[in-house]
Design a protein around this motif. Structure first.
Motif, PDB file in Angstrom:
ATOM      1  N   VAL A   1       0.843  -1.197   0.000  1.00  0.00           N
ATOM      2  CA  VAL A   1       0.000   0.000   0.000  1.00  0.00           C
ATOM      3  C   VAL A   1       0.874   1.242   0.000  1.00  0.00           C
ATOM      4  CG1 VAL A   1      -1.744   1.305   1.258  1.00  0.00           C
ATOM      5  CG2 VAL A   1      -1.857  -1.190   1.232  1.00  0.00           C
TER       6      VAL A   1
ATOM      7  N   ASP B   1      -4.295   7.191   0.672  1.00  0.00           N
ATOM      8  CA  ASP B   1      -5.175   6.839  -0.441  1.00  0.00           C
ATOM      9  C   ASP B   1      -5.533   5.361  -0.436  1.00  0.00           C
ATOM     10  OD1 ASP B   1      -4.893   9.441  -1.201  1.00  0.00           O
ATOM     11  OD2 ASP B   1      -3.254   9.018  -2.615  1.00  0.00           O
ATOM     12  N   GLY B   2      -4.844   4.607   0.374  1.00  0.00           N
ATOM     13  CA  GLY B   2      -5.099   3.167   0.413  1.00  0.00           C
ATOM     14  C   GLY B   2      -4.839   2.487  -0.926  1.00  0.00           C
TER      15      GLY B   2
ATOM     16  N   LEU C   1      -3.445   0.093  -3.510  1.00  0.00           N
ATOM     17  CA  LEU C   1      -2.802  -1.220  -3.485  1.00  0.00           C
ATOM     18  C   LEU C   1      -1.940  -1.394  -4.733  1.00  0.00           C
ATOM     19  CD1 LEU C   1      -5.772  -3.333  -2.200  1.00  0.00           C
ATOM     20  CD2 LEU C   1      -3.463  -3.431  -1.258  1.00  0.00           C
ATOM     21  N   TRP C   2      -0.792  -2.008  -4.569  1.00  0.00           N
ATOM     22  CA  TRP C   2       0.138  -2.215  -5.683  1.00  0.00           C
ATOM     23  C   TRP C   2       0.299  -3.702  -5.944  1.00  0.00           C
ATOM     24  CZ3 TRP C   2       3.247   1.864  -7.992  1.00  0.00           C
ATOM     25  CH2 TRP C   2       2.966   3.140  -7.485  1.00  0.00           C
TER      26      TRP C   2
ATOM     27  N   ARG D   1      -0.082  -0.438   7.922  1.00  0.00           N
ATOM     28  CA  ARG D   1      -0.854   0.149   6.826  1.00  0.00           C
ATOM     29  C   ARG D   1      -0.174  -0.092   5.481  1.00  0.00           C
ATOM     30  NH1 ARG D   1      -5.338   3.336   8.996  1.00  0.00           N
ATOM     31  NH2 ARG D   1      -5.103   2.963  11.221  1.00  0.00           N
TER      32      ARG D   1
ATOM     33  N   CYS E   1      -5.508  -4.137  10.812  1.00  0.00           N
ATOM     34  CA  CYS E   1      -5.007  -3.458   9.611  1.00  0.00           C
ATOM     35  C   CYS E   1      -3.935  -4.321   8.943  1.00  0.00           C
ATOM     36  CB  CYS E   1      -4.443  -2.088   9.964  1.00  0.00           C
ATOM     37  SG  CYS E   1      -5.671  -0.970  10.669  1.00  0.00           S
TER      38      CYS E   1
ATOM     39  N   GLU F   1      -8.727  -1.348   7.167  1.00  0.00           N
ATOM     40  CA  GLU F   1      -8.729   0.083   6.859  1.00  0.00           C
ATOM     41  C   GLU F   1      -8.929   0.306   5.364  1.00  0.00           C
ATOM     42  OE1 GLU F   1      -6.080  -1.661   6.987  1.00  0.00           O
ATOM     43  OE2 GLU F   1      -4.377  -0.783   5.942  1.00  0.00           O
ATOM     44  N   LEU F   2      -8.702  -0.734   4.560  1.00  0.00           N
ATOM     45  CA  LEU F   2      -8.841  -0.602   3.113  1.00  0.00           C
ATOM     46  C   LEU F   2     -10.239  -0.955   2.640  1.00  0.00           C
ATOM     47  CD1 LEU F   2      -5.511  -2.418   2.191  1.00  0.00           C
ATOM     48  CD2 LEU F   2      -5.906   0.041   2.204  1.00  0.00           C
TER      49      LEU F   2
ATOM     50  N   GLU G   1     -12.521   1.843   1.125  1.00  0.00           N
ATOM     51  CA  GLU G   1     -11.901   2.499  -0.024  1.00  0.00           C
ATOM     52  C   GLU G   1     -11.792   1.571  -1.231  1.00  0.00           C
ATOM     53  OE1 GLU G   1     -11.337   5.053   3.220  1.00  0.00           O
ATOM     54  OE2 GLU G   1     -10.871   2.926   3.097  1.00  0.00           O
ATOM     55  N   ASN G   2     -11.649   0.288  -0.975  1.00  0.00           N
ATOM     56  CA  ASN G   2     -11.401  -0.620  -2.086  1.00  0.00           C
ATOM     57  C   ASN G   2     -12.357  -1.801  -2.074  1.00  0.00           C
ATOM     58  OD1 ASN G   2      -8.791   0.350  -3.437  1.00  0.00           O
ATOM     59  ND2 ASN G   2      -8.346   0.444  -1.245  1.00  0.00           N
TER      60      ASN G   2
ATOM     61  N   GLY H   1      -8.788  -5.155  -4.927  1.00  0.00           N
ATOM     62  CA  GLY H   1      -8.023  -4.111  -5.610  1.00  0.00           C
ATOM     63  C   GLY H   1      -6.696  -4.567  -6.195  1.00  0.00           C
ATOM     64  N   GLY H   2      -5.872  -3.601  -6.523  1.00  0.00           N
ATOM     65  CA  GLY H   2      -4.497  -3.885  -6.883  1.00  0.00           C
ATOM     66  C   GLY H   2      -4.263  -4.442  -8.266  1.00  0.00           C
TER      67      GLY H   2
END
Lengths: 426, 579, 525
Positions: A57, A62-63, A65-66, A403, C507, C513-514, C517-518, C523-524
């Motif tokens: 992250v 912005d959260g 994800l990669w 995080r 987390c 926490e994600l 938002e996702n 995501g990813g």
């Protein structure tokens, strides 16, 4: 008892802390031919999920994800020059992971992953955890999440904090083919905690009973997920045998820490370290360290000193608050062993944000020790505290590992860098 | 029949009757000593049946050795006791045996078998003094040990001192009697009248002068004037003495105790005269006869029971405590009687520190055996308090076998303790842990209601249970349960791991320590301390578990003292290991 | 839908009023935009005043406290732990107040027994060795949640209805009368009308806002009071500082914990009511003067309540001087005929407030029925009993049912208790289940503050089909966020370790926490 009468050990490197960073530092130092002493309580390895994160992250607020952790690393280094990762390069990080997973393989804990790409596993609340290197037991979940075949999640009556219904329903949003079943634990015998269950499943008879009880539920299921209780000491054998009995790939879902996943690491470490010649003081603390002309004298013990270790170098891998590497008093955070300055928010009112899940994360989590590029902690004036003292892992300032999903990578890569630097100076 | 004969026969009858009664109890032991499922009365038959000829033949040399070495030479005392103990007991044993066989039974042994026997002739006179001196030496050592060795003083009871006093009285009155006779002019005049009937007063004076000088007798001035003692007269007296006295009287010098004693007596007690001799005779005889009559009823019975016990164990010399055979009830009954209450076992007891802390005498093996003897004698008529103490002794015992190894009487104590625990359980007083865990939540809740609220601060109490700081740093990670070996047992029943270590910690933290006592797990904890060692926060988990057990103990003790436990229908739960 | 009386506000006043009206046979509906005791009723010490605290400032209130305390001990003994209380002074406290205190107590009919310092410290060893005076009084601790739930329980048994998570967003007025209230379901957003004959605004600090929906202006000032919960029970009795009322001068034992407070801080907006770090530091420093252990003990959480104080006051920190009595307003004078507002007051005298309000309601409705609340025993309401600390573990130990596993380890709440609460509580909107269960039990109130139990209870709710789909994620997040409010100001020493561990799990491992938002955190790609 006088100090003189204590058992004395002379080593090249004293590693303080038995979490992932400490264990990695010790393993890597031994690999470099250094003589090593290692001290710490059961440490954070019991609390480990077994997953080896690198970075998933960035930026935290912005959260984002990669998929490619190294691309994320590049972005991170540019945006956060104070992050410990900003002092490391890709070859060093890859070498650290390679060295550590090789070491884990040697001690019976196989790891898998994609080249230059994060993997995905399921969590006990049904979310996806993005990570870099995955224990063999959880590896099939990555393919499962990507291809979503019809699968079955299994749990056992009495096992708390793990609901196959919850996982199947929550993960059902992205993995529609998930069914779930709750079975009595085969034989119904051990106490309903993960550790006894994991031990029981190391017996082939228990596995056969489990396979038999599962067989009516397997029709059309191409994958079976279990809570992470497939063995503690013989996970390789347990996993292979169960997969063969069921005729499908099998994957584990971690349970709430401290859990079997951490116990595996701890058990393997505690066996491997002495075998490799490390002078180990498990369940012992370093009570005090004195800097001497050409190194450090460390008093090791529990309530009073039981041994003295003289070392040319010290690696401080004592972790953050939970690991007692940092102590958060009402008036401020201190580093108790060396009294090193701790970079921290100006007042306690700035430690945390008003909401626990605030996307930006809590400032106190970025508090820690400031180091130079060689991971030597600094005094307030910017000078290295001691020539042979290194700080590695989560005690460092400038990161938010929960995080950013970078805890293990931080531990391994900084431990690797510190050991290489120390060994290179010889 | 003389008065003496009447008393003698009565005492003999009592002794014989008592001995038969005690020995009958060996053959028909109390059922508390039985092997479950077997009638205790068949023990002797079983023992005899088990003795096949080849087995008996192979055992014979060993038994002979046991008899010679252990019983006659008392070698077991050297092996398992100390040199002092051996000196003490061998002196007592050898001296008393000599006196008994050659002096007390002189008409049955000495006279028929040793022609020319006269008690006043050497070597008999010398031997009697020697034997007496040996007993006196043994008594002296025994008394000093009982008085000045701390561990022995702890376990010494009235009976121990009473027995020593009785033997001491016999020996002292014996020496006194002999000394008084030597010093007694009346005895001289009687002997002279019988064996030297001369009307010549000068010869008699010469004899008197000779005995006064050589024998230390003191004559009244009217019968032996001071000026009569001249060398010539003495020489004459010697001649007469050699002619008339020497055949029956050795020179008094060989009575190396009595002779000096007689000189003292003659100076001090001369006026008492013949009355003294008679008095001492009665004292000596009565104390001997009392000892005879008392023999089967007191610790002197070990004279018979201990050799029997040693021989019985000699049949099966292994330390096979855990495998009681058919003959076990016999061995147990003999073993109970064979105890001399010497206290060696208690000196070596592994849990002596527990006794020092708790003060319950029954923790010590020598004292527990006395309770058990009472128990076996009355089949459970012990008072509840005595039973509780007995049960506590059994609970504290670690069955380390030290007592069995050191027992000079070779009593299989280990076997007796196992039996005692079973018996206490049968009588409603099982081992403390079993008893405490048999109380269900209802009992503890009732007891909790009676409790005064504890002051939950360190200042008020040093206990971990009461101190809020004990758990201040708990992060609820439950590692303590994860590492617990009990919880890792593959086939432990759920009821045995009903409340986990971290749950017990939470109950205590919430102030529910009183309620936590109903947890079966509390009594299954092996106190291995893994939980405490692995706690990341350094919480003293195992120490808290110890405190909980102690709390249970003290609560139940207090409730029992107040008579509360009887009202509560404390029905033992099925616990598996309770009998 | 229609009813006779709509009561707005599920605090103890509203709950008490619902009970009062129901016992008089008047149909009523009780609504709250959140759940029971969301405002000041849940944000206080839980202290049943003997009255001694008010003998100096408000003798009338002191007498009321004494009388109402006696009534509550009779009608709701199960809500009260009759701990007794002490008033203590330490070196430096004002001599004149100490001297006047016994006389003032006597004047209000309150028994205050003088104790010598040694006796007081024997009774409560945690007291400071700098004690100079001590009096014993008849304070007690009361469980405000149980009290409100029991009031509601008896009210619903007599025909009243309780609608939690239901906000009044407007009124339909016609000719100076409220004809209907417009209600909104907090979770779904659905709005609907409830026809009413009369509306009582018992919204506490929010009474001004509710009144404004119908037009009238109610002038309130908001005084925030912050309190700290310790991990263990420090004293057996209530301990009050023997001085004119000020900050952090009462320590109230409640079950297995002690509650230390309070502060008094003027805030502009009742929604802006959070404990702050500065208040926490101040409370600890002040409290430790009385009980030194408070300096080192572990705190579980902090919470704040907002006192609605009626009537204008001069600016400054003198809020304690503002009457803490209550205000009962008939808005007929403001042109709304069937609209009352009741606000202010104390927990101890809630029943008296409800009685006065109900008298007025009945007068306006023309109902002739006497108040029964002072004489009718209030039975324990099944759904309210699990707030009692230690009850769940005691029952669990007694039942010895190996299948009834513990879900909340800190407070030892088992599956069967959760099932019982789910069975008896009003239907909850998705996402609010866990929070509502927490409100009705000890779940989340122990040292872990939800870190472990949120996961275990949610898992159980899935197992029993109470929660479906990915609703569990929102349940856990909302529950932990709600807990965080109280944990946040005390995050140092052990609680910070606990919070760090919690963050590592929720987390680091779960990525909660994600979640928003996702989507599901996938995501990813």
């Amino acid at each position: 008892m006088t100090v003189q009468s204590l058992p004395r050990h002379d080593v090249d490197l004293m590693v303080i802390g038995t979490g992932l960073a400490g264990m990695a530092a010790a393993a890597m130092a031994v690999r470099r031919g250094l003589s090593v002493a290692l001290a710490g309580t059961s440490g954070e390895s019991v609390y480990a999920s077994g997953l080896l994160d690198l970075l998933a992250v960035h930026p935290v607020k912005d959260g984002r994800l990669w998929d490619d952790p190294f691309a994320a690393l590049a972005a991170l280094a540019a945006d956060e020059p104070g992050h410990p990762y900003a002092r490391l390069d890709r070859p060093g990080i890859e070498a650290a992971f390679a060295a550590f997973t090789a070491f884990l393989g040697e001690i019976g804990l196989d790891y898998h992953g994609h080249d230059g790409k994060n993997a995905m596993v399921l969590t006990p609340v049904g979310t996806i955890k993005h990570t870099y290197r995955v224990p063999a037991g959880m590896w099939a979940a990555d393919a499962g999440i990507r291809t979503t075949p019809p699968a079955l999640i299994v749990d056992f009556y009495g096992l708390k904090g793990f609901s196959s219904a919850q996982i199947a329903q929550t993960a059902g949003v992205f993995w529609p083919g998930l069914a779930h079943v709750r079975l009595p634990f085969p034989g119904g015998r051990p106490a309903p905690y993960p550790e006894p269950m994991a031990l029981a499943l190391e017996s082939h008879k228990t596995r056969q009973e489990l396979a038999k009880a599962l067989s009516p539920h397997l029709r059309g299921r191409e994958m079976v997920g279990f809570p992470a209780v497939l063995g503690i000491y013989r996970t390789r054998e347990t996993l292979a045998a169960l997969s063969e009995l069921l005729g499908t790939p099998v994957f584990e879902i971690p349970t709430i820490p401290p859990a079997v996943t951490g116990l595996r690491l701890k058990a393997a470490f505690e066996e491997a370290m002495p075998e490799r010649g490390v002078v180990t003081f498990f369940q012992k603390l370093v009570l005090g360290v004195r800097a001497e002309a050409d190194g450090f004298a460390c008093d090791v013990g529990w309530s009073s000193a039981e041994a003295q270790v003289r070392a040319r170098g010290v690696i401080l891998a004592t972790g953050r608050f939970f690991g007692k590497g940092l102590v958060p008093h009402r008036k401020g955070v201190i580093e108790p062993l060396f009294g090193l300055p701790v970079v921290q928010p100006a007042a306690r009112s700035q430690w945390h944000r008003d909401r626990m899940f605030d996307p930006a994360g809590h400032p106190i989590n970025r508090a820690g020790l400031m180091t130079d590029d060689r991971f030597r902690p600094l005094w307030a004036d910017g000078q290295p505290a001691f020539d042979g003292l290194y700080a590695v892992g989560s005690i460092l300032a400038g990161h938010d590992w929960t995080r950013q999903k970078c805890g293990a990578g931080l531990a391994l890569a900084t431990a690797y860098a510190a050991v290489e630097d120390f060994a290179g100076r010889r | 029949m003389s008065l003496f004969a009447v008393i003698l026969w009565i005492c003999l009858a009592v002794c014989l009757g008592g001995t038969v009664w005690r020995m009958a109890r060996w053959l028909l032991p109390d059922r508390s000593l039985a092997v479950p499922g077997l009638p205790p009365s068949g023990a002797l038959a079983a023992l005899l049946r088990s003795l096949s000829w080849p087995k008996a033949l192979s055992a014979a040399p060993r038994m002979a050795f046991t008899f010679l070495f252990d019983i006659l030479f008392q070698g077991h005392l050297l092996q398992r006791g100390s040199l002092w103990r051996w000196v003490m007991h061998f002196s007592l044993f050898a001296g008393f045996s000599g006196l008994f066989f050659f002096h007390a039974l002189e008409n049955f042994i000495s006279r028929p078998f040793f022609p020319g026997y006269e008690p006043t002739l050497d070597p008999w006179q010398f031997l009697r003094n020697l034997f007496g001196a040996m007993v006196a030496l043994g008594l002296g050592i025994a008394l000093c040990r009982r008085l000045f060795v701390r561990d022995l003083r702890r376990t010494s009871r009235f009976e121990d001192f009473f027995t020593l006093a009785l033997i001491g009285l016999i020996i002292a009155s014996g020496f006194g009697l002999e000394g008084a006779k030597m010093a007694s002019p009346a005895a001289f005049e009687r002997m002279a009248a019988d064996y030297y009937p001369t009307p010549d007063a000068a010869d008699l004076t010469a004899l008197r002068a000779y005995w006064a000088t050589e024998g230390g007798m003191v004559f009244p001035v009217e019968s032996l004037p001071r000026e009569a003692v001249t060398p010539e007269i003495l020489e004459k007296g010697r001649e007469i003495s050699e002619m008339s006295c020497a055949p029956c009287h050795s020179p008094p010098g060989s009575a190396f105790v009595s002779a000096p004693l007689s000189r003292v007596l003659s100076r001090v007690l001369a006026p008492a005269g013949a009355g003294l001799t008679d008095g001492l005779w009665w004292l000596h005889v009565l104390s001997c006869l009392f000892a005879l009559a008392w023999l089967p009823f007191g610790k002197l019975f070990h004279i018979l029971s201990t050799p029997v016990g040693i021989l019985l164990r000699g049949l099966d010399p292994g330390e096979a405590a855990a495998r009681p055979g058919m003959a076990a009830p016999l061995a147990r009954a003999v073993g109970l009687d064979a105890c001399t209450h010497c206290g060696i076992c208690s000196r070596h007891c592994s849990v002596l520190p527990s006794f020092l802390a708790l003060g319950t005498p029954e923790i010590l093996p020598s004292e527990k055996l006395l309770s058990m003897r009472r128990l076996a004698g009355k089949s459970g008529k012990l008072t509840p308090a005595a039973l509780a103490a007995f049960s506590e002794g059994g609970f504290v015992c670690t069955e380390c076998m030290r007592c069995t190894v050191v027992c000079p009487s070779r009593i299989n104590l280990q076997d007796l303790w196992l039996v005692s625990k079973r018996e206490a359980a049968r009588l409603g007083h099982p081992e403390l842990a079993v008893r405490l865990r048999s109380y269900g939540p209802g009992v503890w809740e009732t007891l909790a209601r009676r409790a005064r609220p504890v002051a939950r601060t360190l200042a008020a109490s040093p206990s971990l249970l009461d101190n809020p700081e004990t758990f201040a740093c708990c992060v609820q990670c439950s590692v303590c349960t994860g590492v617990c070996p009990i919880f890792r047992l593959p086939d432990i029943p759920a009821a045995e791991v009903d409340v986990s270590p971290h749950q017990l910690m939470n109950l205590v933290r919430m102030g529910l320590a009183d309620h936590a006592l109903s947890a079966n797990f509390l009594w299954n904890c092996t106190t291995c301390y893994k939980c405490q060692e692995h706690c990341p926060q350094g919480i003293r988990v195992a120490d808290v578990l110890y405190e909980l057990r102690n709390l249970a103990h003290s609560k139940v003790e207090a409730a029992a003292r107040a008579g509360l436990l009887d009202d509560m229908a404390a029905r033992p739960q099925a616990t598996g290991d309770a009998p | 839908m229609r009813t006779t009386v709509l009561i707005i506000g599920g605090g103890v006043t509203g709950a008490g009023l619902a009970r009062d009206l129901a016992l008089r046979g008047v149909a009523c509906v009780l609504v709250d935009k959140q759940d029971v005791n969301a405002g000041a009723s849940g944000g206080n010490h839980g202290l049943l005043h003997s009255g001694a605290r008010y003998v100096g400032s408000d003798p009338m209130a002191a007498r009321e406290c004494r009388e109402e305390g006696d009534i509550l001990r009779r009608i709701a003994p199960h809500c009260i732990e009759d701990t007794g209380g002490l008033f203590v002074a330490v070196c430096g406290d004002g001599e004149s107040y100490i001297a006047d205190f016994p006389g003032l107590c006597a004047k209000s009919g309150i028994t205050a027994t003088s104790l010598d310092v040694k006796t007081a410290r024997d009774m409560e060893p945690a007291l400071s060795d700098r004690l100079i005076a001590a009096y014993a009084v008849a304070d007690a601790s009361v469980d405000p949640f149980k009290l409100s739930l029991d009031n509601i329980g008896q009210a619903t048994a007599h025909g009243a209805r309780f609608l939690p998570w239901t906000q009044v967003v407007g009124f339909r007025l016609d000719a100076g009368r409220i004809r209907a209230a417009i209600l909104r379901d907090a979770a779904t957003g659905r709005e609907y009308e409830l026809e009413v004959s009369l509306v009582v605004n018992a919204a506490g600090a929010w009474a001004g806002r509710v009144a404004a929906l119908a037009g009238p202006h109610v002038d309130l000032v908001f005084s925030k009071g912050t309190l700290l919960v310790t991990q263990s029970r420090i004293t057996d009795r209530v301990v009050n500082r023997l001085r004119p009322a000020t900050d952090a001068d009462i320590l109230v034992p409640g079950g297995t914990v002690s509650i230390l407070g309070t502060t008094s801080v003027r805030i502009p907006d009742p929604d802006d009511c959070r404990p702050t770090i500065a208040e926490v530091d101040q409370i600890i420093d002040e409290g430790a003067a009385m009980v030194p252990e408070l300096n080192s003990t572990r705190y579980i959480r902090a919470y704040s309540g907002v006192r609605p104080l009626f009537g204008k006051t001069s600016a400054g920190s003198g809020d304690r001087a503002v009457s803490r009595g209550f205000a009962l307003l008939d808005h007929a004078r403001d042109g709304v005929e069937n609209f009352l507002t009741i606000t202010g007051g104390k927990l101890t005298t809630y029943r008296l407030m409800a009685e006065k309000a109900a008298d007025l309601v009945c007068a306006k409705l023309g109902v002739d029925a006497p108040c029964l609340t002072a004489t009718t025993v209030m039975p324990p309401y099944a759904g309210g009993r699990w707030t009692e600390p230690g009850l769940a573990p005691r029952r669990w130990l007694k039942a010895t049912d190996p299948t009834d596993s513990i879900l909340c380890e800190c407070e030892m709440v088992s599956k069967s208790v959760v099932d019982d609460i789910v069975r008896t509580m009003p239907p909850q909107s998705p996402g609010y289940t866990l929070v509502s269960i927490g409100l009705r039990s000890r779940i989340g109130k122990g040292p872990c503050q939800g870190g472990f139990c949120s996961i275990r209870v949610t898992g159980h709710l899935y197992d029993t089909d109470v929660v479906q789909g990915d609703q569990g994620l929102a349940e856990i997040r909302r529950f932990l966020d709600e807990r965080w409010r109280g944990v946040h100001p005390i995050l140092f020493d052990f609680p910070l370790l606990q919070a760090e561990f919690q963050e590592a799990v929720h987390c680091g491992l779960f990525g909660l926490e994600l979640v928003l938002e996702n989507g599901n955190g996938k995501g990813g790609e």
